[in-house]
Scaffold this motif. Structure first.
Motif, PDB file in Angstrom:
ATOM      1  N   LEU A   1      -6.567  15.233  -0.839  1.00 15.12           N
ATOM      2  CA  LEU A   1      -5.765  14.077  -1.236  1.00 15.12           C
ATOM      3  C   LEU A   1      -5.070  14.248  -2.582  1.00 15.12           C
ATOM      4  O   LEU A   1      -4.586  13.290  -3.173  1.00 15.12           O
TER       5      LEU A   1
ATOM      6  N   LEU B   1      -0.800   7.363   6.781  1.00 21.17           N
ATOM      7  CA  LEU B   1      -1.037   8.076   5.521  1.00 21.17           C
ATOM      8  C   LEU B   1      -2.305   8.907   5.611  1.00 21.17           C
ATOM      9  O   LEU B   1      -3.273   8.478   6.235  1.00 21.17           O
ATOM     10  N   GLY B   2      -2.335  10.026   4.932  1.00 19.45           N
ATOM     11  CA  GLY B   2      -3.583  10.787   4.876  1.00 19.45           C
ATOM     12  C   GLY B   2      -3.410  12.034   4.054  1.00 19.45           C
ATOM     13  O   GLY B   2      -2.300  12.372   3.629  1.00 19.45           O
TER      14      GLY B   2
ATOM     15  N   ALA C   1      -0.940   3.165  -1.285  1.00 13.05           N
ATOM     16  CA  ALA C   1       0.422   2.735  -0.937  1.00 13.05           C
ATOM     17  C   ALA C   1       0.617   1.239  -1.171  1.00 13.05           C
ATOM     18  O   ALA C   1       1.284   0.553  -0.389  1.00 13.05           O
TER      19      ALA C   1
ATOM     20  N   VAL D   1      -7.550   0.791   8.768  1.00 12.90           N
ATOM     21  CA  VAL D   1      -6.356  -0.037   8.839  1.00 12.90           C
ATOM     22  C   VAL D   1      -6.117  -0.693   7.485  1.00 12.90           C
ATOM     23  O   VAL D   1      -6.957  -1.446   6.995  1.00 12.90           O
ATOM     24  N   LEU D   2      -4.978  -0.388   6.859  1.00  7.63           N
ATOM     25  CA  LEU D   2      -4.616  -1.000   5.585  1.00  7.63           C
ATOM     26  C   LEU D   2      -3.743  -2.230   5.799  1.00  7.63           C
ATOM     27  O   LEU D   2      -3.664  -3.093   4.941  1.00  7.63           O
ATOM     28  N   LYS D   3      -3.053  -2.271   6.921  1.00  4.93           N
ATOM     29  CA  LYS D   3      -2.118  -3.380   7.204  1.00  4.93           C
ATOM     30  C   LYS D   3      -1.908  -3.468   8.703  1.00  4.93           C
ATOM     31  O   LYS D   3      -1.832  -2.424   9.367  1.00  4.93           O
TER      32      LYS D   3
ATOM     33  N   PHE E   1      -4.645   4.553   7.153  1.00  2.26           N
ATOM     34  CA  PHE E   1      -5.055   5.653   6.281  1.00  2.26           C
ATOM     35  C   PHE E   1      -6.055   6.490   7.074  1.00  2.26           C
ATOM     36  O   PHE E   1      -7.025   5.943   7.615  1.00  2.26           O
TER      37      PHE E   1
ATOM     38  N   PRO F   1      -9.162   6.544  11.507  1.00  2.00           N
ATOM     39  CA  PRO F   1      -8.249   5.630  10.819  1.00  2.00           C
ATOM     40  C   PRO F   1      -8.947   4.458  10.133  1.00  2.00           C
ATOM     41  O   PRO F   1      -9.908   3.898  10.653  1.00  2.00           O
TER      42      PRO F   1
ATOM     43  N   LEU G   1       3.235   3.219   9.493  1.00  4.03           N
ATOM     44  CA  LEU G   1       3.098   4.307   8.529  1.00  4.03           C
ATOM     45  C   LEU G   1       1.679   4.855   8.627  1.00  4.03           C
ATOM     46  O   LEU G   1       0.708   4.095   8.549  1.00  4.03           O
TER      47      LEU G   1
ATOM     48  N   GLU H   1      -0.775  11.453   1.342  1.00  2.00           N
ATOM     49  CA  GLU H   1      -1.260  10.837   0.102  1.00  2.00           C
ATOM     50  C   GLU H   1      -1.610  12.011  -0.817  1.00  2.00           C
ATOM     51  O   GLU H   1      -2.446  12.831  -0.470  1.00  2.00           O
TER      52      GLU H   1
ATOM     53  N   ASN I   1       5.816   6.066  -0.599  1.00  2.00           N
ATOM     54  CA  ASN I   1       4.769   5.519   0.280  1.00  2.00           C
ATOM     55  C   ASN I   1       4.609   4.005   0.090  1.00  2.00           C
ATOM     56  O   ASN I   1       4.502   3.259   1.057  1.00  2.00           O
ATOM     57  N   GLN I   2       4.608   3.557  -1.166  1.00  2.00           N
ATOM     58  CA  GLN I   2       4.491   2.114  -1.437  1.00  2.00           C
ATOM     59  C   GLN I   2       5.649   1.343  -0.818  1.00  2.00           C
ATOM     60  O   GLN I   2       5.464   0.273  -0.249  1.00  2.00           O
TER      61      GLN I   2
ATOM     62  N   ALA J   1       5.341   1.337   2.943  1.00  2.00           N
ATOM     63  CA  ALA J   1       4.173   0.522   3.331  1.00  2.00           C
ATOM     64  C   ALA J   1       4.490  -0.966   3.232  1.00  2.00           C
ATOM     65  O   ALA J   1       4.022  -1.762   4.051  1.00  2.00           O
TER      66      ALA J   1
END
Lengths: 169, 169, 169
Positions: free
Chosen positions: B124, A7-8, C159, A164-166, A156, A162, A5, A121, A144-145, A148
């Motif tokens: 955003l 996001l932005g 997210a 990295v959230l995950k 993100f 970028p 995913l 987002e 999104n949640q 994700a």
């Protein structure tokens, strides 16, 4: 198969980043577009994105039928651009967004090839005065949640870069 | 010489963070202000920022002529606050933003001293209803991406705290 | 005792993340709610949040008296949800936000148990056309910065996923 995913915000470079992620895999690639060209502004944006992609990309339009489009492309790596416009189309057409989201999750789980999903987002500004905009903002955040939580990788993007959230970069 | 881009939302502490980055270098420092005091709200904000800076800062006003201002300050470390107001001024005055952006990139490349640029992240929230606001939002996002791609360091600030998007802290 | 600040946009999953942080400590937990149910939309949201919390949570309503509520719960771990609605209530009621913020900081410093504060990030969209919205956006950003500077941990949620801005995860 696992998916990513991206996001932005608006004009954050998320589509370009997502294209680069898909292009790590062998072509041909599927580009599943959810935008509808109902005004000049949107048509110009669609044309600009399309001009950036070369012949290795096959474009499919899926303003509503995103789960079916994903199911129909076999093992080609795919980019979905974007979930937020798909949600907009569902809400404007008064479709069942819960059923559609479940169908999307099933289609993603059944995929045998890499998939990158782009989403906006939209919840980081002031509360919108318009009730429909608030409802849309809530639905987009919840979608999104949900995606994700199932994605293997979540990035993100801000100013083309970028975070990295995950997962990994 | 390489430059740093500091991105963030309204009242995120980005100016203060950028000032601290410039102040790592020997004084005197140049503060290039792009804000125009056309109403009380803006004049109050300008006065507040100015009150925070001591005598080691020399303030130059460059609501439009930012590239020339950068070219004129020699080897003093400089802070540009902010790119987004500069873009606003260009757009409201119907100037050629593409030519101005190229001139800015040339001026940055020619600098022989550290430069820190502050910019607002404005993409955003929910899509603005106003077409001019959408056009501005797009232009601001594109400008941020362009400068981020050339910057050596990009920091995203939230609640006064930096996230490093590129380079080191 | 040190506290944690959880920042995020609308429907970013920040309340759920904050609940999980509090639930690392032994129950019972205090949930200090600042929302006021002055319309159906808000009442529905309050009910939804309340339904998610089991009997180990004791809910206290503190739309304005947040510092006193924190002082009154002794050594129970506490969640404050959220600072931004508290600020809204203060501003709409024309209370002294500076005095209230100082009282909050004192109450947090005097706490003998873990506290997690939830706050909205609202400054990453386009500048609002409404002057009150701009004033609120500024005040929310300043409050977030102030508490972030005193917090031991600051997490930004997008997210449902946390980015650590300060301290550890």
């Amino acid at each position: 198969m696992s998916f990513t995913l991206v996001l932005g915000g608006a004009r954050s470079g998320k589509s370009r980043h997502a294209e680069a992620l898909v292009a790590r895999h062998p072509a041909p690639w599927a580009y599943i577009a959810t935008a509808e060209g109902w005004d000049d502004e949107m048509r110009a944006r669609i044309a600009e994105h399309r001009a950036r992609r070369d012949g290795r990309w096959e474009t499919l339009d899926a303003p509503l039928g995103l789960p079916a489009a994903l199911a129909g492309i076999g093992t080609r790596p795919a980019l979905v651009d974007c979930l937020t416009l798909w949600l907009t189309n569902l809400m404007l057409g008064e479709h069942d967004t819960e059923a559609a989201t479940e169908a999307l999750e099933d289609a993603l789980a059944a995929r045998g090839a890499p998939t990158v999903l782009v989403a906006n987002e939209v919840g980081l500004g002031i509360v919108p005065e318009n009730a429909l905009a608030r409802r849309f903002r809530d639905a987009a955040g919840v979608l999104n949640q949900r995606l994700a939580s199932r994605a293997a990788h979540v990035h993100f993007i801000a100013a083309g870069l970028p975070l990295v959230l995950k997962g990994e970069a």
